[in-house]
Write a protein that holds these residues in place. Structure first.
Motif, PDB file in Angstrom:
ATOM      1  N   THR A 128       0.761  -1.197   0.028  1.00 26.80           N
ATOM      2  CA  THR A 128       0.070   0.128   0.007  1.00 26.80           C
ATOM      3  C   THR A 128       0.975   1.150  -0.215  1.00 26.80           C
ATOM      4  N   ALA A 129       0.301   2.393  -0.156  1.00 24.69           N
ATOM      5  CA  ALA A 129       0.856   3.650  -0.100  1.00 24.69           C
ATOM      6  C   ALA A 129       1.640   3.778   1.212  1.00 24.69           C
ATOM      7  N   TRP A 130       1.225   3.386   2.220  1.00 28.33           N
ATOM      8  CA  TRP A 130       1.897   3.758   3.584  1.00 28.33           C
ATOM      9  C   TRP A 130       3.137   2.819   3.863  1.00 28.33           C
ATOM     10  N   ARG A 131       3.142   1.364   3.216  1.00 33.06           N
ATOM     11  CA  ARG A 131       3.968   0.309   3.196  1.00 33.06           C
ATOM     12  C   ARG A 131       4.671   0.139   4.630  1.00 33.06           C
ATOM     13  N   PRO A 132       3.792  -0.233   5.656  1.00 26.46           N
ATOM     14  CA  PRO A 132       4.562  -0.644   6.563  1.00 26.46           C
ATOM     15  C   PRO A 132       5.093  -2.067   6.643  1.00 26.46           C
ATOM     16  N   TYR A 133       5.954  -2.094   7.430  1.00 27.99           N
ATOM     17  CA  TYR A 133       6.642  -3.530   7.574  1.00 27.99           C
ATOM     18  C   TYR A 133       5.599  -4.744   8.176  1.00 27.99           C
ATOM     19  N   ILE A 134       5.508  -5.900   7.229  1.00 31.85           N
ATOM     20  CA  ILE A 134       4.479  -6.705   7.842  1.00 31.85           C
ATOM     21  C   ILE A 134       5.088  -7.705   9.006  1.00 31.85           C
ATOM     22  N   TRP A 135       6.344  -7.775   9.361  1.00 31.20           N
ATOM     23  CA  TRP A 135       7.016  -8.848  10.381  1.00 31.20           C
ATOM     24  C   TRP A 135       6.124  -8.793  11.806  1.00 31.20           C
ATOM     25  N   PRO A 136       5.927  -7.568  12.053  1.00 32.48           N
ATOM     26  CA  PRO A 136       5.492  -7.300  13.429  1.00 32.48           C
ATOM     27  C   PRO A 136       3.961  -8.071  13.902  1.00 32.48           C
ATOM     28  N   ILE A 137       3.284  -7.776  12.905  1.00 35.13           N
ATOM     29  CA  ILE A 137       1.794  -8.540  12.769  1.00 35.13           C
ATOM     30  C   ILE A 137       2.006 -10.169  12.579  1.00 35.13           C
ATOM     31  N   LYS A 138       3.038 -10.683  11.739  1.00 30.51           N
ATOM     32  CA  LYS A 138       3.202 -12.048  11.622  1.00 30.51           C
ATOM     33  C   LYS A 138       3.601 -12.499  12.997  1.00 30.51           C
ATOM     34  N   VAL A 139       4.665 -11.821  13.515  1.00 27.48           N
ATOM     35  CA  VAL A 139       5.273 -12.361  14.687  1.00 27.48           C
ATOM     36  C   VAL A 139       4.063 -12.449  15.594  1.00 27.48           C
ATOM     37  N   THR A 140       3.346 -11.234  16.028  1.00 25.77           N
ATOM     38  CA  THR A 140       2.151 -11.301  16.961  1.00 25.77           C
ATOM     39  C   THR A 140       1.358 -12.593  16.787  1.00 25.77           C
ATOM     40  N   MET A 141       1.002 -12.918  15.227  1.00 28.56           N
ATOM     41  CA  MET A 141       0.002 -13.986  14.988  1.00 28.56           C
ATOM     42  C   MET A 141       0.768 -15.326  15.461  1.00 28.56           C
ATOM     43  N   CYS A 142       1.979 -15.579  15.205  1.00 26.46           N
ATOM     44  CA  CYS A 142       2.664 -16.663  15.827  1.00 26.46           C
ATOM     45  C   CYS A 142       2.714 -16.800  17.347  1.00 26.46           C
ATOM     46  N   PHE A 143       2.984 -15.794  17.954  1.00 24.00           N
ATOM     47  CA  PHE A 143       2.883 -15.785  19.588  1.00 24.00           C
ATOM     48  C   PHE A 143       1.505 -16.153  19.919  1.00 24.00           C
ATOM     49  N   GLY A 144       0.386 -15.579  19.187  1.00 21.56           N
ATOM     50  CA  GLY A 144      -0.884 -15.576  19.546  1.00 21.56           C
ATOM     51  C   GLY A 144      -1.486 -17.235  19.361  1.00 21.56           C
ATOM     52  N   ILE A 145      -0.946 -17.823  17.936  1.00 21.02           N
ATOM     53  CA  ILE A 145      -1.462 -19.374  17.551  1.00 21.02           C
ATOM     54  C   ILE A 145      -0.575 -20.121  18.871  1.00 21.02           C
TER      55      ILE A 145
END
Length: 173
Positions: A128-145
């Motif tokens: 997207t135009a904002w272009r945030p890094y995706i890894w923080p949400i992926k790490v959060t998902m792995c931790f939560g799972i």
């Protein structure tokens, strides 16, 4: 059996603390959505609000999930279940929890693989135009799972104790 009790106590305590903290994420989500509405109405619309709201919602949902399982707040098809005895519920839950464990295991495996990919290539970014890094949400998902897997095993142990007629640890309030 002492190990089962100890495992249940530790996992329930951890997931309760994280779940109680994650509950307040709804306020952060509301603040982002409120700012999004205000900025679109009175100022130049912010680029980051939609994705930030999505990220916050994922964190809220995935970190609160184990606590919801622990409290029995998860959605359950209650056509017959509510009428059954505690022992029968425990027996059925022992069977069905293995489907949950399989599902969460596959989800965690894919999540870890996706997170590793994100780190391997210098930090995956959103297109997207904002272009945030995706890894923080992926790490959060792995931790939560992972927490959800631990809680599912805790619920399995509670059901085993119920079938044996033993005292099952209650929720810490």
């Amino acid at each position: 059996m002492i190990l089962l009790h100890r495992y249940i106590a530790i996992v329930d305590r951890i997931n309760r603390a994280i779940g109680r903290f994650a509950m307040y994420g709804i306020f952060a989500l509301m603040a982002v959505l409120l700012w999004s509405s205000i900025s679109k109405t009175f100022f130049t619309p912010s680029l980051w609000t939609l994705e930030m709201a999505q990220f916050l919602m994922v964190g809220y949902y995935i970190l609160g999930g184990p606590y919801a399982i622990q409290m029995g707040s998860n959605v359950r098809m209650d056509l017959f279940y509510g009428q059954w005895s505690t022992r029968r519920k425990a027996a059925v839950d022992i069977v069905t929890v293995f489907f949950l464990l399989f599902y969460l295991g596959v989800l965690l495996w894919g999540g870890i693989d996706s997170t590793a990919y994100s780190f391997k290539y210098g930090g995956e970014r959103s297109p997207t135009a904002w272009r945030p890094y995706i890894w923080p949400i992926k790490v959060t998902m792995c931790f939560g799972i992972s927490l959800m897997l631990l809680q599912a095993v805790s619920e399995l142990f509670k059901d085993i104790l119920r079938l044996r007629g033993e005292e099952v640890p209650t929720h810490v309030v």
